[in-house]
Design a protein around this motif. Structure first.
Motif, PDB file in Angstrom:
ATOM      1  N   ASP A  46      -3.357  20.841  49.618  1.00 40.55           N
ATOM      2  CA  ASP A  46      -3.330  21.103  48.179  1.00 40.55           C
ATOM      3  C   ASP A  46      -2.029  20.549  47.623  1.00 40.55           C
ATOM      4  O   ASP A  46      -0.950  20.822  48.158  1.00 40.55           O
ATOM      5  N   LEU A  47      -2.120  19.743  46.561  1.00 43.72           N
ATOM      6  CA  LEU A  47      -0.952  19.159  45.922  1.00 43.72           C
ATOM      7  C   LEU A  47      -0.991  19.515  44.445  1.00 43.72           C
ATOM      8  O   LEU A  47      -2.000  19.295  43.779  1.00 43.72           O
ATOM      9  N   ARG A  48       0.109  20.088  43.939  1.00 49.11           N
ATOM     10  CA  ARG A  48       0.182  20.426  42.517  1.00 49.11           C
ATOM     11  C   ARG A  48       1.611  20.213  42.014  1.00 49.11           C
ATOM     12  O   ARG A  48       2.554  20.139  42.797  1.00 49.11           O
ATOM     13  N   THR A  49       1.735  20.098  40.699  1.00 50.79           N
ATOM     14  CA  THR A  49       3.028  19.874  40.053  1.00 50.79           C
ATOM     15  C   THR A  49       3.291  20.991  39.062  1.00 50.79           C
ATOM     16  O   THR A  49       2.400  21.384  38.310  1.00 50.79           O
ATOM     17  N   GLU A  50       4.528  21.497  39.061  1.00 47.59           N
ATOM     18  CA  GLU A  50       4.938  22.550  38.134  1.00 47.59           C
ATOM     19  C   GLU A  50       6.252  22.144  37.484  1.00 47.59           C
ATOM     20  O   GLU A  50       7.034  21.381  38.047  1.00 47.59           O
ATOM     21  N   ASP A  51       6.501  22.691  36.295  1.00 47.73           N
ATOM     22  CA  ASP A  51       7.763  22.443  35.600  1.00 47.73           C
ATOM     23  C   ASP A  51       8.825  23.421  36.081  1.00 47.73           C
ATOM     24  O   ASP A  51       8.539  24.588  36.336  1.00 47.73           O
ATOM     25  N   LEU A  52      10.072  22.930  36.183  1.00 46.11           N
ATOM     26  CA  LEU A  52      11.213  23.791  36.466  1.00 46.11           C
ATOM     27  C   LEU A  52      11.865  24.119  35.132  1.00 46.11           C
ATOM     28  O   LEU A  52      12.298  23.216  34.413  1.00 46.11           O
ATOM     29  N   THR A  53      11.923  25.390  34.787  1.00 41.56           N
ATOM     30  CA  THR A  53      12.500  25.794  33.509  1.00 41.56           C
ATOM     31  C   THR A  53      13.678  26.720  33.755  1.00 41.56           C
ATOM     32  O   THR A  53      13.776  27.368  34.796  1.00 41.56           O
ATOM     33  N   ALA A  54      14.571  26.780  32.782  1.00 44.41           N
ATOM     34  CA  ALA A  54      15.738  27.662  32.844  1.00 44.41           C
ATOM     35  C   ALA A  54      15.936  28.303  31.480  1.00 44.41           C
ATOM     36  O   ALA A  54      15.658  27.690  30.443  1.00 44.41           O
ATOM     37  N   GLU A  55      16.409  29.518  31.492  1.00 48.28           N
ATOM     38  CA  GLU A  55      16.676  30.255  30.254  1.00 48.28           C
ATOM     39  C   GLU A  55      18.066  29.858  29.752  1.00 48.28           C
ATOM     40  O   GLU A  55      19.056  29.961  30.471  1.00 48.28           O
ATOM     41  N   THR A  56      18.126  29.367  28.507  1.00 51.80           N
ATOM     42  CA  THR A  56      19.397  29.018  27.883  1.00 51.80           C
ATOM     43  C   THR A  56      19.503  29.733  26.548  1.00 51.80           C
ATOM     44  O   THR A  56      18.607  30.484  26.161  1.00 51.80           O
ATOM     45  N   ALA A  57      20.585  29.478  25.844  1.00 54.42           N
ATOM     46  CA  ALA A  57      20.755  30.073  24.522  1.00 54.42           C
ATOM     47  C   ALA A  57      19.703  29.552  23.545  1.00 54.42           C
ATOM     48  O   ALA A  57      19.365  30.221  22.573  1.00 54.42           O
ATOM     49  N   ASP A  58      19.160  28.371  23.820  1.00 57.19           N
ATOM     50  CA  ASP A  58      18.129  27.775  22.971  1.00 57.19           C
ATOM     51  C   ASP A  58      16.721  28.195  23.379  1.00 57.19           C
ATOM     52  O   ASP A  58      15.749  27.733  22.803  1.00 57.19           O
ATOM     53  N   GLY A  59      16.597  29.050  24.394  1.00 57.75           N
ATOM     54  CA  GLY A  59      15.285  29.459  24.892  1.00 57.75           C
ATOM     55  C   GLY A  59      14.995  28.794  26.229  1.00 57.75           C
ATOM     56  O   GLY A  59      15.901  28.344  26.923  1.00 57.75           O
ATOM     57  N   LEU A  60      13.724  28.725  26.602  1.00 60.83           N
ATOM     58  CA  LEU A  60      13.347  28.069  27.848  1.00 60.83           C
ATOM     59  C   LEU A  60      13.456  26.554  27.707  1.00 60.83           C
ATOM     60  O   LEU A  60      12.938  25.975  26.753  1.00 60.83           O
ATOM     61  N   VAL A  61      14.123  25.926  28.663  1.00 57.68           N
ATOM     62  CA  VAL A  61      14.326  24.484  28.640  1.00 57.68           C
ATOM     63  C   VAL A  61      13.819  23.912  29.968  1.00 57.68           C
ATOM     64  O   VAL A  61      14.136  24.433  31.036  1.00 57.68           O
ATOM     65  N   LYS A  62      13.043  22.845  29.884  1.00 61.31           N
ATOM     66  CA  LYS A  62      12.540  22.175  31.092  1.00 61.31           C
ATOM     67  C   LYS A  62      13.675  21.380  31.720  1.00 61.31           C
ATOM     68  O   LYS A  62      14.295  20.540  31.075  1.00 61.31           O
ATOM     69  N   GLN A  63      13.952  21.662  32.994  1.00 59.60           N
ATOM     70  CA  GLN A  63      15.043  20.977  33.685  1.00 59.60           C
ATOM     71  C   GLN A  63      14.558  19.987  34.732  1.00 59.60           C
ATOM     72  O   GLN A  63      15.353  19.270  35.309  1.00 59.60           O
TER      73      GLN A  63
END
Length: 116
Positions: free
Chosen positions: A21-38
């Protein structure tokens, strides 16, 4: 791990192992601007004779500069600002083995031979 070697590893897993099984997910982080994709992470799961394994390849932009802003004013806090590259990426591989139902144990670099 470079893109071509990662793709070769995926093809090898599809030929040699079951339940691939192969899948892709986003890495997100909580910042002062909200959730940001890193970055993104590609997750490859497969089963062989030694058990069920998960390989995670994290892809993030390279950090070019780190700026620290300090404040000695009351009520104001220090903050860190990062400058990321638009073209260069860094990759990190992590290896896991399933110990129980959906419980994963990260393998050390010297235990990677247990997978193949």
């Amino acid at each position: 791990m470079q893109d071509d070697k990662w793709n070769m590893l995926i093809e090898h897993a599809k030929k040699s192992f079951r339940d691939v099984d192969l899948r892709t997910e986003d890495l997100t982080a909580e910042t002062a601007d909200g959730l940001v994709k890193q970055g993104t992470q590609e997750i490859l799961e497969f089963t062989n004779d030694k058990g069920r394994f998960r390989l995670i390849r994290e892809t993030k932009p390279v950090v070019l500069e780190k700026k620290m802003y300090y404040s000695h004013r009351q009520g104001d806090s220090a903050r860190t600002e990062y400058v990321f590259s638009d073209t260069e990426k860094t990759h990190r591989m992590r290896f896991f083995k399933e110990d129980g139902f959906d419980e994963w144990r990260e393998l050390e670099a010297d235990n990677i031979t247990d997978i193949f």
